[in-house]
Design an enzyme around this catalytic site. Structure first.
Site: not given
Length: 725
Positions: A16-17, A372, A374, A416, A418, A613, A699
């Site tokens: 998904d990425c 770390c 984070c 585009d 239209t 579109d 940190d």
């Protein structure tokens, strides 16, 4: 194809990425016999070029071990005509469908389990504080164990420092410093973020597969004197079909009999229905609006226009190089460097200089805490989340951080026409009354157009309403195929026809013809109203530019971005609109033409954004570096595109790029801040000035500062030509 080299497509669950795609790509390339790999996150597929002797099960197992269940896609059987073979083909294996309810996916179940465990730990901590730490540790393990397993599998498959690795290090580091509750919460948020990415990717896949729904499931097949209903997918080349008014055309073909207006906007983007005569070609999925047509089929279902659009979209997605997350790229060097520095600080002074082991192990542990990740892990997503939120409030939807980053690098925007540069619906621009009042001319034309859904009729009715003219009843109003509409109003026989049809009924005065030609040169469609065979007026109609089109294009030019119009509309109309907007025009294009031109621009060195579109824009949207769908567009344009502008403002394209540049500047500040603080405390720790607690505070402080800086993006507003919006 090279001898002995084959190509196999796989369906891959859970991608998904771009980071997912990068890990899948890297892992597949490490399998013996694999020559090349291309991955499509949107389609959930992977195409692998490999030697004929390569083990497909080994390839699938390698990817499945990463947490992305994978299986080869069986080719569609030739005799299977139940649906076009141009789609994702996943129907060939119902036991391995990549789509389904998001709530039943592995990511959803894991996020729910982690959330439930975290809630239970909180309740235990309130009721029995002495075991609260262990309860949160168990809640952390619910989410961290699967993440850790994926990190280990990624490392074994060639991606040792993935986002899962960083999350594992951050969570374990937080446990070491006693922030177990925070670690468990961070892991839960990470899992929820992954789940949302999966839902968005699933919608995109469903949208592309749903393109086939544009082609009707059945067709009226003509056999001799009989007409019978058959599956549209079974139509053979040369078959004769009947298409009634209002029906979608079931296959690409040539008109054999009948004249009608055909709405081709789903395929070509043509703003006006096209007058179609015997001998003209028509496309599957377009709409017959007026009269019965007999059409001879010229392409099978697997190769019709809509099927080719699906295929082009998938191919463009698979050929697009995956964009790695910045934190993944940086962590390749940062995370191992921190581990090496910590180990060296803990061991070298005692070994080489006879220093105290206890003192230097303490300093090494402090350096691990300082290192770390984070603050680094949160620096980029915090800025991106704030920017995406600010953009969404303005109607700017972007599908992730990679898209947000890429928008700031765009050098060319291909529009585009239209519905993108124009409003997408014809408007009456000029009314010329001859011998009667303008109000009466509008009144008569509106009377015979009442009840029609034709775009030109709607334009005239809208003009009559705007002018507040009365619309009397019409008698015997009806459409005349290929010519216009007729009816009787107040005893006058009226005909509203095209200029060509009007000329066939009698000569048009030279002065009026010059006026008509002038309107045509401006890209306007002209309708002529005759009363009792005498011309009483003309209407010029055109799809006009959006109110902010000039300002939006000017803002792009000011930002150093070039523009070009790519449209399926006719050359004259496109040139007229393009000239008024001051931009280059390429007209009369089909979907594959738009995609080809985008490729040509990229080959010339441009970083291209495509704005559209319609379904006809989908292949070009997918091929561009960034695809942008305008509001009110089709679902497939919105889902194929990387970004969407919901309010349909051209100036928002420039706003997207400004938001991207502001976000990347903010991310740079965050990274400098987090690394700068770490560098300072690295030196003070080695010198013995600071120890574990200051390291922990450094940190935590860096995380707070980075988050606060990122939140400044929530106040971003962008430009507007409408100050009140």
């Amino acid at each position: 194809m090279t001898a002995g080299i084959e190509t196999t497509r796989f369906s891959v669950q859970g991608m998904d990425c771009a980071s997912c795609a990068a890990k899948v790509d890297t892992a597949a390339r490490r399998v013996a016999g694999v020559e090349d790999v291309s991955v499509s996150v949107m389609a959930g597929t992977m195409s692998v070029r490999h030697e004929a002797k390569a083990d497909l099960r080994a390839i699938a197992a390698q990817i499945s071990n990463l947490g992305y269940p994978t299986k080869p896609i069986r080719p569609a059987q030739p005799q299977d005509t139940s649906e076009p073979s141009a789609g994702p083909h996943l129907h060939g294996d119902p036991e391995f469908n990549i789509d389904g309810p998001w709530s039943k996916t592995r990511k959803a179940l894991l996020a729910l389990a982690c959330g439930a465990a975290l809630l239970a730990a909180y309740l235990v901590g309130r009721l029995a504080p002495e075991i609260g730490h262990w309860a949160f540790l168990l809640a952390l393990l619910v989410g961290l164990v699967p993440i850790g397993r994926r990190a280990i599998a990624g490392a074994m498959a060639g991606s040792p420092f993935s986002i899962e690795t960083l999350m594992s290090i951050a969570a374990i580091g937080a446990v070491i410093i006693g922030a177990t509750e925070e670690a468990a919460t961070v892991v839960l948020l990470f899992l929820v973020g992954e789940l949302l990415e999966g839902v968005a990717a699933g919608r995109a896949r469903s949208s592309i597969k749903g393109l086939a729904d544009l082609v009707p499931k059945t067709a009226q097949l003509i056999e001799g004197d009989q007409v019978r209903e058959v599956p549209a997918a079974s139509l053979a080349i040369g078959a004769l079909v009947m298409v009634r008014p209002g029906d979608r055309i079931p296959a690409d073909g040539t008109v054999i009999e009948g004249s009608s207006a055909v709405d081709q906007s789903p395929v070509t983007g043509e703003s006006m229905p096209k007058s179609t005569q015997p001998g003209d070609g028509v496309f599957a999925g377009t709409i017959n609006t007026d009269n019965v047509l007999k059409i001879r089929v010229t392409a099978q279902a697997s190769d019709n226009t809509i099927a080719r659009v699906i295929r082009l979209v998938e191919e463009a997605q698979e050929s697009k190089a995956p964009t790695e997350r910045f934190i993944d790229r940086f962590s390749r060097f940062y995370t191992p460097a921190v581990l090496v520095v910590g180990a060296l600080v803990a061991s070298l002074p005692p070994l080489l200089l006879g220093q105290s082991w206890g003192e230097w192990i303490y300093k090494g542990l402090a350096i691990l805490l300082i290192g770390c990740p984070c603050a680094l892990v949160i620096s980029t997503p915090a800025a991106i989340a704030a920017a995406l939120s600010a953009g969404a409030r303005r109607g700017l939807l972007l599908k992730g951080g990679a898209i947000l980053e890429g928008l700031g690098k765009i050098t060319m925007v291909a529009f585009d026409k239209t519905g993108t540069l124009t409003q997408g619906k014809p408007q009456v621009t000029d009314v010329v009354a001859i011998g009667i009042a303008e109000a009466k001319l509008l009144s008569m034309a509106a009377a015979i157009e009442t009840g029609s859904s034709h775009p030109l009729a709607l334009a005239i009715l809208a003009k009559a309403k705007a002018m507040n003219v009365p619309v009397p009843p019409a008698m015997d109003a009806k459409a005349i195929g290929g010519k216009g509409v007729t009816g009787t109003v107040g005893g006058d026989r009226l005909l509203l026809a095209s200029a060509r049809a009007a000329a066939e009924l009698g000569d048009i005065p030279a002065q009026l013809q010059a006026r008509i030609d002038g309107f045509n040169d401006e890209g306007k469609t002209v309708s002529v109203l005759l009363a009792n065979d005498k011309i009483v007026g003309i209407f010029a109609i055109r799809d006009e530019p959006r109110p902010d089109a000039h300002a939006g294009l000017s803002a792009l030019r000011d930002a150093g971005v070039e523009t070009v119009m790519l449209t399926g509309d006719n050359e004259r109309t496109a040139r007229a609109i393009g000239s008024s907007l001051g931009m280059t025009v390429r007209a009369g294009l089909l979907p594959e033409d738009k995609q080809r031109i985008v490729r040509e621009l990229q080959a010339a060195g441009a970083i291209v954004a495509k704005v559209g579109d319609g379904i006809n824009d989908a292949p070009a949207l997918a091929a561009a570096d960034i695809g942008i769908a305008m509001g009110g567009g089709t679902d497939v344009a919105l889902e194929t595109a990387d970004a969407a502008i919901l309010h349909g403002r051209v100036i928002d394209i420039a706003n997207m790029m400004l938001l991207s540049r502001a976000t990347m500047a903010n991310i740079g500040q965050n990274i400098t801040l987090s690394l700068g603080l770490k560098a300072v405390f690295l030196v003070t720790t080695i010198l013995g000035i600071t120890g574990l607690w200051p390291a922990i505070l450094a940190d935590t402080g860096a995380t707070v500062l980075v988050t606060a800086n990122a939140m400044r993006l929530l106040g971003w507003k962008g430009m507007s030509v409408f100050p009140d919006r």
